[in-house]
Design an enzyme around this catalytic site. Structure first.
Site, short mmCIF file in Angstrom:
data_model
loop_
_atom_site.label_atom_id
_atom_site.label_comp_id
_atom_site.label_asym_id
_atom_site.label_seq_id
_atom_site.Cartn_x
_atom_site.Cartn_y
_atom_site.Cartn_z
N ASP A 97 0.81 -1.21 0.00
CA ASP A 97 0.00 0.00 0.00
C ASP A 97 0.85 1.27 0.00
O ASP A 97 0.35 2.36 -0.27
CB ASP A 97 -0.93 0.00 1.22
CG ASP A 97 -1.85 1.20 1.28
OD1 ASP A 97 -2.57 1.44 0.28
OD2 ASP A 97 -1.85 1.91 2.30
N SER A 156 -6.23 5.82 0.05
CA SER A 156 -6.67 4.59 -0.58
C SER A 156 -8.17 4.42 -0.40
O SER A 156 -8.70 4.64 0.69
CB SER A 156 -5.95 3.38 0.05
OG SER A 156 -4.55 3.54 -0.02
N GLN A 197 -5.34 -1.09 -6.99
CA GLN A 197 -5.84 -0.11 -6.03
C GLN A 197 -6.47 1.08 -6.74
O GLN A 197 -6.01 1.51 -7.80
CB GLN A 197 -4.72 0.40 -5.13
CG GLN A 197 -5.19 1.34 -4.03
CD GLN A 197 -4.07 1.76 -3.10
OE1 GLN A 197 -3.45 2.80 -3.29
NE2 GLN A 197 -3.81 0.95 -2.08
#
Length: 343
Positions: A246, A269, A319
């Site tokens: 991430d 995110s 993502q």
């Protein structure tokens, strides 16, 4: 002067006091990253975070840590022979590092070859994050087998570390006081993960499907590994790969869209998916190859491939994230578009 691994970490097993640790060896970093993804069992299918990290300038707890802890909670509810092959998650609210996160695991299915879990992460009675994940056992029968080719990039040992880059930036006497203070804090915030950025011009490969936009800067790559050695538990390595996957991922979309780093006012995110193809060690060099096919409407998307140093494709990631520009950057983009429209 003693330094902490995570200056903004809250340790809930230590009466909610920030834990200050002065590492004396690289092994201490391995201990710290393992603790960062750990959870405490409270009851059947109910777990609690042991630590939370607030990155400098972030609105909430680091998303990769929430993903890893939720996956850890789910791992604890399946048999030892099961390994996660995919997960899909949504970030709902920023995580508050002043209180622990509770992870409620709902077993959806337990089969002979597959098991499915749903995890709800909560704070103060509200869901801040949800994750669904599927587990499977090792498959030993003959099967089709192919993968993408790892791009050719400079070796990690030939590239400067993030710390080296920040120190070099601090040598610039023309920095504003605010930005210099920010860089100094980043330098003091020792990370248990070593990241080595690859110059986009040095990425060469045969995977033409990556190049879908034709935009300069839509491709990024970085080497990464834990600074300390870990044990041999493949689950721990999967958790840490989820953690690091991430970090900086959605920035790929921001840069591909032409945004300047200082022109991004807010970035977060929205969702995160991971496909674990093969077990890999997080304490050995991994190449994270990232590309963004699309950004717009205040959001951006990125795809990633994580290879072992010998070229095995171990993980694929996807993502979508929120990208909000500063007022100054919005004005610059608006002016640029107006000038183009006149041509």
């Amino acid at each position: 002067m003693p330094k902490s691994i995570f200056p903004s970490v809250i340790s809930f097993s230590n009466q909610q006091q920030p834990e200050k640790i002065d590492p004396t060896s690289e092994e201490d970093f391995g201990v710290q990253i393992a603790r960062a993804v750990d959870v405490q069992e409270l009851d059947t299918n109910l777990y609690m975070s042991k630590e939370l990290w607030l990155p400098i300038g972030a609105r909430g707890a680091f998303g990769g840590q929430i993903v890893a802890q939720a996956l850890h909670a789910a791992f604890n509810t399946v048999g030892k022979t099961f390994f996660c092959h995919s997960l899909h998650s949504y970030f709902i609210l920023p995580g508050d590092v002043s209180v622990p996160v509770l992870y409620e695991v709902t077993p959806l299915r337990d089969g002979r070859s597959f098991a499915t879990r749903f995890v709800r992460a909560k704070q103060r009675g509200k869901a801040i994050f949800v994750l669904s994940c599927s587990f499977t056992k090792e498959y030993t029968d003959p099967s089709i087998d192919h993968q993408s080719i790892m791009p050719k990039v400079p070796a990690p040992d030939s590239l400067p570390s993030y710390t080296d880059i920040v120190r070099q930036q601090l040598e610039n006497n023309n920095l504003s006081a605010k930005y210099r203070d920010y860089l100094q804090k980043r330098l003091e915030e020792e990370s248990p993960i070593d990241y080595r950025e690859v110059d986009p011009e040095d990425i060469h490969d045969e995977n033409d499907a990556w190049f879908t936009t034709g935009q300069k800067g839509d491709r990024r790559a970085r080497w990464c590994l834990t600074r300390g050695k870990l044990g041999d538990d493949p689950r721990l390595h999967a958790l840490i790969i989820a953690y690091l996957s991430d970090s900086g991922f959605i920035m790929t979309a921001a840069l591909a869209g032409g945004a300047k780093r200082r022109g991004v006012g807010m970035m977060a995110s929205l969702d995160h998916s991971i496909f674990f193809h093969k077990p890999a060690r997080a304490d050995e060099w991994l190449l994270y190859d990232m590309q963004s096919p699309r950004s717009g409407d205040g959001r951006g998307m990125a795809f990633g491939r994580i290879y072992t140093k010998d070229g095995m494709l171990a993980v694929t990631t996807v993502q979508e994230g929120l990208i909000r520009l500063t007022k100054a950057e919005q004005d610059r983009v608006r002016q640029e578009r107006e000038e183009k429209s006149k041509l």
